[in-house]
Scaffold this motif. Structure first.
Motif, PDB file in Angstrom:
ATOM      1  N   GLY A  62      -4.263 -35.429  12.857  1.00 18.49           N
ATOM      2  CA  GLY A  62      -4.571 -36.216  11.668  1.00 18.49           C
ATOM      3  C   GLY A  62      -4.281 -35.452  10.398  1.00 18.49           C
ATOM      4  O   GLY A  62      -5.000 -35.574   9.417  1.00 18.49           O
ATOM      5  N   GLN A  63      -3.245 -34.669  10.404  1.00 21.43           N
ATOM      6  CA  GLN A  63      -2.941 -33.790   9.289  1.00 21.43           C
ATOM      7  C   GLN A  63      -1.432 -33.819   9.041  1.00 21.43           C
ATOM      8  O   GLN A  63      -0.640 -34.006   9.964  1.00 21.43           O
ATOM      9  N   THR A  64      -1.036 -33.638   7.785  1.00 19.29           N
ATOM     10  CA  THR A  64       0.380 -33.556   7.445  1.00 19.29           C
ATOM     11  C   THR A  64       0.654 -32.174   6.865  1.00 19.29           C
ATOM     12  O   THR A  64      -0.046 -31.729   5.957  1.00 19.29           O
ATOM     13  N   LEU A  65       1.654 -31.504   7.410  1.00 19.98           N
ATOM     14  CA  LEU A  65       2.094 -30.218   6.878  1.00 19.98           C
ATOM     15  C   LEU A  65       3.168 -30.501   5.834  1.00 19.98           C
ATOM     16  O   LEU A  65       4.143 -31.182   6.120  1.00 19.98           O
ATOM     17  N   LYS A  66       2.989 -29.993   4.637  1.00 20.90           N
ATOM     18  CA  LYS A  66       3.871 -30.291   3.515  1.00 20.90           C
ATOM     19  C   LYS A  66       5.064 -29.336   3.452  1.00 20.90           C
ATOM     20  O   LYS A  66       5.022 -28.229   3.979  1.00 20.90           O
ATOM     21  N   VAL A  67       6.116 -29.766   2.761  1.00 16.09           N
ATOM     22  CA  VAL A  67       7.286 -28.922   2.508  1.00 16.09           C
ATOM     23  C   VAL A  67       6.815 -27.641   1.816  1.00 16.09           C
ATOM     24  O   VAL A  67       5.976 -27.678   0.927  1.00 16.09           O
ATOM     25  N   GLY A  68       7.336 -26.508   2.222  1.00 16.46           N
ATOM     26  CA  GLY A  68       6.980 -25.233   1.612  1.00 16.46           C
ATOM     27  C   GLY A  68       5.816 -24.526   2.281  1.00 16.46           C
ATOM     28  O   GLY A  68       5.492 -23.403   1.919  1.00 16.46           O
ATOM     29  N   THR A  69       5.182 -25.169   3.266  1.00 15.86           N
ATOM     30  CA  THR A  69       4.083 -24.530   3.991  1.00 15.86           C
ATOM     31  C   THR A  69       4.633 -23.327   4.759  1.00 15.86           C
ATOM     32  O   THR A  69       5.631 -23.427   5.455  1.00 15.86           O
ATOM     33  N   VAL A  70       3.980 -22.184   4.611  1.00 13.16           N
ATOM     34  CA  VAL A  70       4.421 -20.963   5.290  1.00 13.16           C
ATOM     35  C   VAL A  70       3.700 -20.846   6.628  1.00 13.16           C
ATOM     36  O   VAL A  70       2.477 -20.980   6.704  1.00 13.16           O
ATOM     37  N   ILE A  71       4.467 -20.641   7.682  1.00 18.25           N
ATOM     38  CA  ILE A  71       3.931 -20.407   9.014  1.00 18.25           C
ATOM     39  C   ILE A  71       4.263 -18.964   9.367  1.00 18.25           C
ATOM     40  O   ILE A  71       5.431 -18.576   9.378  1.00 18.25           O
ATOM     41  N   LYS A  72       3.233 -18.167   9.632  1.00 22.72           N
ATOM     42  CA  LYS A  72       3.447 -16.741   9.912  1.00 22.72           C
ATOM     43  C   LYS A  72       3.418 -16.472  11.408  1.00 22.72           C
ATOM     44  O   LYS A  72       2.772 -17.175  12.165  1.00 22.72           O
ATOM     45  N   SER A  73       4.126 -15.443  11.803  1.00 20.91           N
ATOM     46  CA  SER A  73       4.098 -14.907  13.162  1.00 20.91           C
ATOM     47  C   SER A  73       4.415 -15.958  14.234  1.00 20.91           C
ATOM     48  O   SER A  73       3.574 -16.290  15.056  1.00 20.91           O
ATOM     49  N   ILE A  74       5.638 -16.462  14.205  1.00 18.33           N
ATOM     50  CA  ILE A  74       6.058 -17.435  15.205  1.00 18.33           C
ATOM     51  C   ILE A  74       6.361 -16.747  16.533  1.00 18.33           C
ATOM     52  O   ILE A  74       6.556 -15.535  16.583  1.00 18.33           O
ATOM     53  N   ARG A  75       6.375 -17.536  17.611  1.00 21.28           N
ATOM     54  CA  ARG A  75       6.766 -17.040  18.936  1.00 21.28           C
ATOM     55  C   ARG A  75       7.826 -17.979  19.492  1.00 21.28           C
ATOM     56  O   ARG A  75       7.699 -19.197  19.388  1.00 21.28           O
TER      57      ARG A  75
END
Length: 103
Positions: A62-75
């Motif tokens: 129930g959430q929207t991630l907006k343009v420019g959102t930083v996601i750290k430490s991907i796998r």
């Protein structure tokens, strides 16, 4: 004294006899997994930070991630187009590489 190039190994996948060194190189490349590239073609690695290039609605959260959102430490997941990551309040978030750009 013999070198690895003097020994040949039968490769069942291709049906050819290959020098042992080449067979070993092919096996290592296959074990490394696919290359994962972001929306602009940058190579992604485990631990990289990425930025979203598009608004994404997260199903089930129930959430929207907006343009420019930083996601750290991907796998990396082993799939050439999916990355596993974490974001506040969302467990088990998997994003398509086409929607992120390396930071």
């Amino acid at each position: 004294m013999t070198s690895d190039d003097d020994d040949y190994v039968y490769d069942e996948a291709s049906g050819e006899w290959l020098p042992a060194s080449e067979a070993r190189a092919r096996a290592e490349a296959a074990a490394a997994g696919p290359e994962v590239r972001d929306a602009v073609g940058n190579l992604l690695n485990d631990g990289d930070s990425v930025v979203l290039v598009k608004d994404l609605t997260v199903k089930g959260a129930g959430q929207t991630l907006k343009v420019g959102t930083v996601i750290k430490s991907i796998r990396l997941t082993g799939d050439a187009q999916e990355i596993d990551c974490r974001h506040e309040g969302i467990k088990g978030l998997v994003l398509r590489a086409e929607f992120v750009r390396k930071r």
